[in-house]
Structure formats: structure tokens, C-alpha cells
Design an enzyme around this catalytic site. Structure first.
Site, mmCIF file in Angstrom:
data_model
loop_
_atom_site.group_PDB
_atom_site.id
_atom_site.type_symbol
_atom_site.label_atom_id
_atom_site.label_comp_id
_atom_site.label_asym_id
_atom_site.label_seq_id
_atom_site.Cartn_x
_atom_site.Cartn_y
_atom_site.Cartn_z
ATOM 1 N N LYS A 194 -7.631 -16.563 -15.018
ATOM 2 C CA LYS A 194 -7.256 -17.402 -13.941
ATOM 3 C C LYS A 194 -8.202 -17.152 -12.551
ATOM 4 O O LYS A 194 -8.286 -16.017 -12.241
ATOM 5 C CB LYS A 194 -5.630 -17.134 -13.559
ATOM 6 C CG LYS A 194 -4.706 -17.560 -14.493
ATOM 7 C CD LYS A 194 -3.144 -17.293 -14.114
ATOM 8 C CE LYS A 194 -2.278 -17.744 -15.103
ATOM 9 N NZ LYS A 194 -0.606 -17.380 -14.603
ATOM 10 N N TYR B 34 -16.851 -17.784 -18.582
ATOM 11 C CA TYR B 34 -16.058 -18.600 -19.277
ATOM 12 C C TYR B 34 -17.234 -19.809 -19.682
ATOM 13 O O TYR B 34 -17.213 -20.240 -21.009
ATOM 14 C CB TYR B 34 -14.981 -19.174 -18.449
ATOM 15 C CG TYR B 34 -14.311 -20.195 -19.391
ATOM 16 C CD1 TYR B 34 -13.369 -19.812 -20.281
ATOM 17 C CD2 TYR B 34 -14.509 -21.390 -19.289
ATOM 18 C CE1 TYR B 34 -12.548 -20.672 -21.254
ATOM 19 C CE2 TYR B 34 -13.601 -22.603 -19.937
ATOM 20 C CZ TYR B 34 -12.761 -22.139 -20.945
ATOM 21 O OH TYR B 34 -12.146 -23.007 -21.596
#
Length: 563
Positions: A380, A480
């Protein structure tokens, strides 16, 4: 010249209402909106009139013979007949209903099958030449057919079945459901699905009868609108709007005069599809189920992909997860909705786990037809800075790229002809590649790049991230996104290899689901639901056989986009 006339049953709301709206815009004639409740029907008519459309209204309860005959008499007296009939009226109990299964069977089959049959018996005789009849069925009929006994399946699939036998069989289902013996008598344990088997098979019977009719060019077809937002299906999870669900029904209702090869078929997204026909592999005495598998699918987008495939894919769907307990809980949740996924444990970073799954698929099914590589890792944004960048790089690339590659290397060799492979990438890969050096951009975009070079580039990124030199070596500063560059490039490598493979028509694509509400992305800011994010991967997983120009591409919202 007499005006053309169309009737849509059960059309004061939802898909039926959207079919009426579409016909009012596209049919050169009179369109009847019908409803059991006259007040609600008139309100729906006024809503369309406020849009500048001009539907007519007639009351119709498809379970009431007097109501049906009153509509028939009106059509004969005022118009001399009918040109388009859309049998849309339907009913389904909610998954959480506590009504006895016998009651559910009697009510659901009574409306969906026997009601449709009663309307058809009254109105088909007054359909004029070049008329069109559309029965709204569902792919639940195909899923339920798979759960019937072999003998029942054979009877339902028999194109020579007579109406009398079909009626007797559906009455038998209701009788056995009331006695709690429907499954031991070869019927599926799903009242709605059984009712739609009836509608689908009735369509085949009606089409066969029309082929012998003296009236010219009357076409009878059925269709599935897909999983649409409605009072019946709910408003949160279904990815399609009622207007989108209406599209294929409108397409069939407006087929031009003398259209060929469109009689007695089951349509989905404007394309005919088989009614759960078995696939033969040499041995003509045995059929082999089609099999789909979604990695990392106990929650979020993966879970929604499994849900959609259970509804739309004609075969067995595997939900997989690293945690067996969480995976089984997810399976039970879908089973409570009347769906029937299977489960297998899978950790995409563990070779032993991957090989156990491969062995299971080979032993039990002989192969695989659809692979959706969805499993992924992402931190997150609010906690990302709490972890060293080297950890982020190693974990993200290790799971998202190397894990996806490991699963693919094991399972692509057992994908059968006409198989579909969908790799879940992200538009973050598109943004991140622009932050790479010109040299790395060229290498990642090179469609001739080999897997070995791609692996080397991804390992080099991890190595440089460990020593804090990834940016000076031309890599972006998002772990990511870098992992998803790898997934996108891997897709191109796999697609190129499949072009040289002797197996026919295996398509490999990747897609971005969009920014969706999930555990990893958060629940407040993302604008899309996980169900909306599942739409494009399901679209790619279900591309029809021999689809052209849909190979080795990156998709977003069902459209290819450049890398």
C-alpha cells in the site's frame, strides 16, 4: 402498409426496459412495453415518452392465460399480427432465500419456462413473415446442464426432442425437487439454471417447427445478456449495465430479412455459442471438460474473475490461493451464490506447489484451457516507505514476474488448442517504462527479445536495487511498476512462442484492470470495483475460437493499448 409491431415481455425495468428503449429507437414500427403491474408499466412508458420515445403499453402476466389471450386479441384486432417477440420476463430467488427448494423450483420454472411457453404458444401463430423471436435465456443453462446426469444431458441436447417430452421433464424436475430427490434423478441443484435449460431447449424446438412453417423467414433464437446490474442480480457486483445486457437481444430482434445461419442458436455478445457441447479428443465415447484456472483468487479482482468465469465459462473453474483455508472460504462463498468453483492450493513462488497443481490438472482433466495469471504482490502507498527499496524490488519482481513466469513455464505446455492465457499487468508498466533509459526502453519494447534476456534484465534490476544504483543503471524507481514491465514483456515473449507452436489458436495477452478498490490499492480512492476490474481479463479469457488480431497485446477496458 401495415406497421411492424414488437412486444417485449416483463419490460417495465431492467434489461426488458432497455430492450424497449432500443427498439423504440431502431425499429420502424410500434413497440409494446408490457408488465404484470399496469401502474408500473405505465410509469415506465411515461419515462420513455419523456425521452422523446413513443412506446405503447399492454398489461401482461405470462403466468395467466386470460392475460395472454387478451394481449393476443389486442394485437390481432389492432395490428393484424406481430413481427417481433422478445420473451424477456423472468424470475429468480436471491441466493440467500430460505424458501424450500421445491418452492423455488415450482415458482422459477413456472414463470421462466412455462410462462415463456404459454406466451409463445399464443403469439407465435400470429407472427408475420420475416418475424423475429428472441428468448432471453442464460449461460446458467449451460452450467446447470453440466451438473445433470449424462442421460439428462443427452436428452436436453437432442435437437429432435419434442415439446411434450420437454414439458414432462421439467414437470418431473419440480416433482422431484419438492420431494428432495431432484439430484438423485439426474437434475441440477439450481432452480434458475434448470428453468433456463428449459428456455434454451424450447428455443431449439420452436426453431425446428418454424423451419417447417409456410411463413417465410421467421427466426427463433435465444441469448444470454451477461451478468447485469438489476433488481434481480444486484447493483454492486455485476459488471454490465442493463443497457449492455440488452444489446444482443436487440441485435437478434433486428436481424435483417432473409438472414442466413441464424436460426435456433444460443447467442452471447452477438455471437452464437454451443449449448455445452462435449469436446471429443480422439475417444468418441468420452467427453473432456474445459478447465479454467485463476491464480491468487481468494479475494479482490481474482475472486471476481472466478465469479464471472463460473457464470460465463462452459467448464470447470479453479480458484487458487497460497492459503488453503482462505481459498476454501472463498469457494464456499461462491457456492452460497449457486456457483460451483473448484479449489487447489497454489503458491506461485514455490515450485513444488506449482508442480502439484500441474500434476492434478493433467491427471484429472488432461490439460488446461484458460490460465489467468492474477496473483501478485504490492505494498500500500501509505506503508511503502516503511520498507527498504531493495526488499520492495526483490519481493515485487520475485512474485509478480518470476512467480508468473514459473507458473507459465509449468502450465503453458498443457494448454489445449484454442486455449487462452491472460497475464495481469498494469498501466503502471506503461508509465514506468518512460522513466527507463532510452536503451532499456528499446530493449523492453523489442518484440524479438528472448526470455533469457528479459530474465537477465529483471535480475540486474534487483541486483542494482540492492546497492541503490538502479536509477543510474536506467531503471525506474517503482518496484511494482518494474515488475509489471516484466509481465508485459513476458507476454510478448510467450505470444511469439505460441505463434511457432503446433497447437492451434492459443492466444496470450496481458491487461490492466484499472485502479480498483482492493486490499492492496485501498478502498477509498480507487474509482473502480474489483468486479469492474475483472471485466477485461474475463473478456480475454473468453475470446471465441479463432479470434483474429487479438494476440500478444496489452488491453485496457477491452481495447488494445500501446506499451
Amino acid at each position: 402498409m401495415m406497421s411492424r409491431v414488437a412486444v417485449v415481455t416483463g419490460s417495465n425495468k431492467g434489461i426488458g426496459f432497455e430492450i424497449v428503449r432500443g427498439l423504440c429507437k431502431q425499429l420502424d414500427g410500434i413497440v409494446y412495453l408490457t408488465a404484470r403491474n399496469e401502474k408500473l408499466g405505465q410509469e415506465a412508458v411515461q419515462k420513455l415518452k419523456s425521452e422523446g420515445l413513443n412506446p405503447s403499453f399492454h398489461q401482461l402476466d405470462i403466468t395467466n392465460e386470460q392475460s395472454i389471450q387478451a394481449l393476443k386479441q389486442h394485437l390481432q384486432d389492432k395490428h393484424g399480427g406481430l413481427d417481433v417477440l422478445v420473451n424477456n420476463a423472468g424470475f429468480a430467488y436471491k441466493a440467500a432465500s430460505t424458501a424450500p427448494f421445491g418452492t423455488q423450483a415450482e415458482d422459477t420454472v413456472g414463470i421462466n419456462f412455462f410462462g415463456t411457453l404459454a406466451v409463445s404458444k399464443a403469439l407465435l401463430p400470429i407472427i408475420r413473415p420475416h418475424g423475429r423471436v428472441v428468448n432471453v435465456s442464460s449461460r446458467s443453462s449451460q452450467m446447470s446442464l453440466k451438473k445433470c446426469s449424462a442421460e439428462r444431458q443427452a436428452r436436453f441436447r437432442d435437437r429432435s426432442i419434442q415439446e411434450e417430452e420437454l414439458v414432462k421433464t421439467l414437470n418431473k424436475f419440480i416433482e422431484m425437487a419438492k420431494a428432495g430427490k431432484h439430484e438423485e434423478n439426474g437434475f441440477a441443484d439450481w432452480a434458475y439454471g434448470m428453468s433456463k435449460i428449459g428456455v434454451t431447449v424450447l428455443t431449439f424446438i420452436q426453431a425446428r417447427e418454424m423451419e417447417k412453417d409456410s411463413r417465410e423467414d421467421i427466426l427463433v433464437n435465444c441469448m444470454c445478456p451477461g451478468w447485469c446490474k438489476s433488481d434481480m442480480a444486484g447493483w454492486e457486483r455485476p459488471p454490465r449495465s442493463a443497457a449492455e445486457g440488452a444489446d444482443t437481444a436487440l441485435f437478434l430482434a433486428l436481424l435483417p430479412p432473409n438472414t442466413k445461419d441464424s436460426q435456433g442458436l444460443f447467442f452471447y455478445d452477438r455471437k452464437p455459442m454451443a449449448f455445452s457441447a462435449p469436446t471429443m479428443d480422439g475417444d468418441q465415447t468420452a467427453s473432456r471438460d474445459r478447465v479454467a484456472l485463476v491464480t491468487g483468487s481468494n479475494k479482490g479482482i481474482g475472486f471476481e474473475i472466478v465469479r464471472r468465469l463460473c457464470q460465463e465459462f462452459d467448464g470447470i473453474v479453479y480458484l487458487t490461493d497460497i492459503d488453503e483455508q482462505l481459498g476454501q472460504e472463498a469457494v464456499q462463498k461462491l457456492k452460497s451464490e449457486g456457483l460451483n468453483p473448484s479449489f487447489h492450493q497454489l503458491d506461485i513462488t514455490n515450485e513444488q506447489s506449482i508442480q502439484a497443481l500441474k500434476q492434478h490438472l493433467q491427471d484429472k482433466h488432461g490439460g488446461l484451457d484458460v490460465l489467468v495469471n492474477n496473483a501478485a504482490f504490492g505494498l500500500k502507498p501509505e506503508i511503502r516507505d516503511n520498507f527498504p527499496y531493495a526488499f520492495q524490488a526483490e519481493k515485487s519482481v520475485g512474485v509478480n514476474f518470476f512467480g508468473t513466469m514459473a507458473v507459465s513455464k509449468a502450465l503453458l505446455p498443457i494448454i489445449r488448442p484454442h486455449g487462452r492465457v491472460v497475464n495481469m499487468s498494469s498501466q503502471s508498466s506503461n508509465k514506468a517504462i518512460r522513466n527507463c533509459s532510452a536503451e532499456l526502453q528499446a530493449r523492453f519494447r523489442d518484440r524479438t527479445m528472448k526470455e533469457e534476456e528479459l530474465v537477465m534484465l529483471m535480475k540486474m534490476y534487483i541486483e542494482m536495487a540492492r546497492v541503490g544504483k538502479h536509477k543510474e543503471h536506467g531503471y525506474p524507481n517503482s518496484a511494482y511498476a518494474m515488475s509489471k514491465i516484466g509481465v508485459t514483456s513476458l507476454t510478448y515473449v510467450q505470444a511469439r512462442e505460441m505463434e511457432e507452436d503446433p497447437r492451434e489458436d492459443i492466444l496470450v495477452n496481458c491487461c490492466c484492470p484499472g485502479w480498483c478498490k482492493t486490499d492492496s490499492a485501498g478502498w477509498e480512492k480507487p474509482p473502480r470495483t474489483a468486479a469492474e476490474g475483472a471485466d477485461t481479463p474475463v473478456f480475454l479469457a473468453l475470446l471465441p475460437p479463432n479470434t483474429k488480431d487479438s494476440h500478444g497485446l496489452m488491453y485496457h477496458d477491452r481495447k488494445p493499448i500501446p506499451f
